[in-house]
Design a protein around this motif. Structure first.
Motif, PDB file in Angstrom:
ATOM      1  N   UNK A  16      -9.260   9.606  -0.245  1.00 14.88           N
ATOM      2  CA  UNK A  16      -9.705   8.215  -0.258  1.00 14.88           C
ATOM      3  C   UNK A  16      -8.539   7.314   0.156  1.00 14.88           C
ATOM      4  N   UNK A  17      -8.758   6.375   1.060  1.00 14.22           N
ATOM      5  CA  UNK A  17      -7.627   5.628   1.631  1.00 14.22           C
ATOM      6  C   UNK A  17      -6.997   4.589   0.722  1.00 14.22           C
ATOM      7  N   UNK A  18      -7.690   4.113  -0.298  1.00 11.48           N
ATOM      8  CA  UNK A  18      -7.247   2.911  -1.016  1.00 11.48           C
ATOM      9  C   UNK A  18      -6.027   3.113  -1.908  1.00 11.48           C
ATOM     10  N   UNK A  19      -5.765   4.343  -2.332  1.00 10.19           N
ATOM     11  CA  UNK A  19      -4.595   4.586  -3.168  1.00 10.19           C
ATOM     12  C   UNK A  19      -3.434   5.193  -2.396  1.00 10.19           C
ATOM     13  N   UNK A  20      -3.605   5.364  -1.124  1.00 11.41           N
ATOM     14  CA  UNK A  20      -2.517   5.919  -0.317  1.00 11.41           C
ATOM     15  C   UNK A  20      -1.353   4.941  -0.246  1.00 11.41           C
ATOM     16  N   UNK A  21      -0.185   5.487  -0.125  1.00 11.09           N
ATOM     17  CA  UNK A  21       1.031   4.682  -0.018  1.00 11.09           C
ATOM     18  C   UNK A  21       0.898   3.669   1.110  1.00 11.09           C
ATOM     19  N   UNK A  22       0.309   4.080   2.222  1.00  9.59           N
ATOM     20  CA  UNK A  22       0.190   3.190   3.385  1.00  9.59           C
ATOM     21  C   UNK A  22      -0.619   1.942   3.039  1.00  9.59           C
ATOM     22  N   UNK A  23      -1.715   2.117   2.314  1.00  8.34           N
ATOM     23  CA  UNK A  23      -2.563   0.972   1.996  1.00  8.34           C
ATOM     24  C   UNK A  23      -1.904   0.055   0.976  1.00  8.34           C
ATOM     25  N   UNK A  24      -1.447   0.608  -0.138  1.00 11.04           N
ATOM     26  CA  UNK A  24      -0.878  -0.224  -1.199  1.00 11.04           C
ATOM     27  C   UNK A  24       0.431  -0.883  -0.770  1.00 11.04           C
TER      28      UNK A  24
END
Length: 375
Positions: free
Chosen positions: A25-33
């Protein structure tokens, strides 16, 4: 062993953070946060101050709980404004509080990251963290099943239920295959809505992150910001957020552009993983009849079918989604309130609220447009 505080995600290598994640899931990835932080969407002056909790043993990060010190309750989608107002009337402080959530996005997923046993240790020390940092409460919004199990083992965390509406794709061949599962009247209604949009000369184009130029992002942001401007509000995200995210995780980004007479007038911004399309932000430069439903719902359903995605999560609220086949889904959050009187009052309130949410979800399911046996 120790609980440590991380106030800037960029200080931790992406590989270490992402190794704690249970899925794609993309929302908790380092890139997103980290993009939220680096773009100025979070941080000084926003009321969202990053304070991520890490659990370390033997020099290694074993678990994490991404979170934020909050001075208000905006952008959370689990509404506690009434609790804050009650505290104000009683002369009690409610802010600052601490929140574990994906900022500005009501998406359910993992919150306690890493090995389960270490995550449990981290959670056990959250009350001490609140006391040391002079925070009045802690909140974990839109957690998954493991979050629920770990929180249930601790004292004083109050559970709260909510309801969203998600669309599921059991393997439809095309949109008509989906329509064939609906009652006749609902099927005709959706066809009429789509035909009305088509009659206005609209065409739609889906673009992935790597296909979007800075000019595209200017347009996306103008549409996104306009959804707030018409309500007299400032947008949560900055223009820089979109450019940085496109650099860091273009593979997860999908944008659909609505064009009329060769001119783009609306868009919907989504993220995706291997199973789910997450519709996040929508906006238009002009209002057109039924364009919102086509751009935000039907286009996403079409895309999910075409790409074999199992689910379309189009965001919070929106009972109007029911008649379009989106099913009610119960969401969960948990709340730790240090003040004894507030704890007791909120516990009583939630005990009364919970049956109503459950009853509404059942009632909403009975209102779905799908054909019953014999229809």
């Amino acid at each position: 062993m120790s609980l440590t505080l991380l106030t800037q995600l960029a200080d931790l290598p992406a590989s270490q953070w992402d190794a704690l994640l249970p899925d794609d899931q993309p929302f908790l990835r380092h890139a997103f946060l980290s993009t939220l932080e680096e773009s100025g969407s979070l941080g000084k002056g926003t009321g969202w101050q990053p304070e991520h909790l890490l659990w370390e043993e033997q020099g290694e990060i074993r678990a994490a709980l991404p979170g934020y010190r909050k001075s208000h309750s905006m952008g959370e989608y689990v509404f506690d404004h009434a609790w804050a107002e009650a505290c104000q009337r009683a002369g009690l402080p409610y802010y600052p509080k601490w929140l574990a959530a994906v900022p500005f996005s009501p998406v359910t997923g993992a919150r306690l990251l890493g090995d389960r046993a270490f995550a449990a240790k981290l959670l056990h020390h959250v009350p001490d963290f609140l006391h040391q940092r002079q925070l009045h409460s802690a909140h974990i919004n839109f957690g998954d099943a493991q979050t629920r199990e770990l929180v249930a083992a601790e004292a004083r965390w109050l559970p709260r239920l909510g309801c969203q509406y998600h669309w599921r794709n059991p393997g439809y061949r095309d949109f008509q295959d989906f329509l064939d599962t609906l009652m006749s009247r609902k099927r005709k209604q959706i066809r009429k809505e789509r035909e009305l949009v088509a009659s206005q000369g609209f065409t739609f184009e889906w673009l992935a992150g790597h296909q979007l130029s800075e000019a595209h992002w200017d347009f996306v942001y103008a549409c996104y910001a306009n959804t707030y401007a018409v309500r007299g509000q400032r947008p949560y995200l900055t223009r820089l957020f979109f450019s940085l995210l496109a650099e860091k995780m273009p593979q997860s980004i999908r944008v659909v552009l609505a064009t009329q007479n060769g001119i783009a007038v609306a868009m919907a911004f989504s993220l995706m993983d291997g199973e789910t399309l997450y519709g996040r932000y929508w906006g238009c430069l002009e209002e057109f009849n039924r364009l919102h439903f086509e751009t935000c719902f039907y286009q996403g359903m079409d895309y999910a079918i075409a790409h074999g995605l199992k689910r379309f999560d189009a965001g919070a609220q929106g009972e109007h989604k029911l008649v379009r086949g989106f099913e009610p889904v119960i969401t969960e959050s948990w709340h730790y309130l240090r003040h004894e009187g507030l704890f007791e009052a909120v516990a009583d309130y939630l005990n009364q609220e919970r049956p109503g949410v459950q009853a509404w979800a059942l009632e909403a399911r009975a209102s779905l447009p799908y054909r019953r046996d014999g229809e």
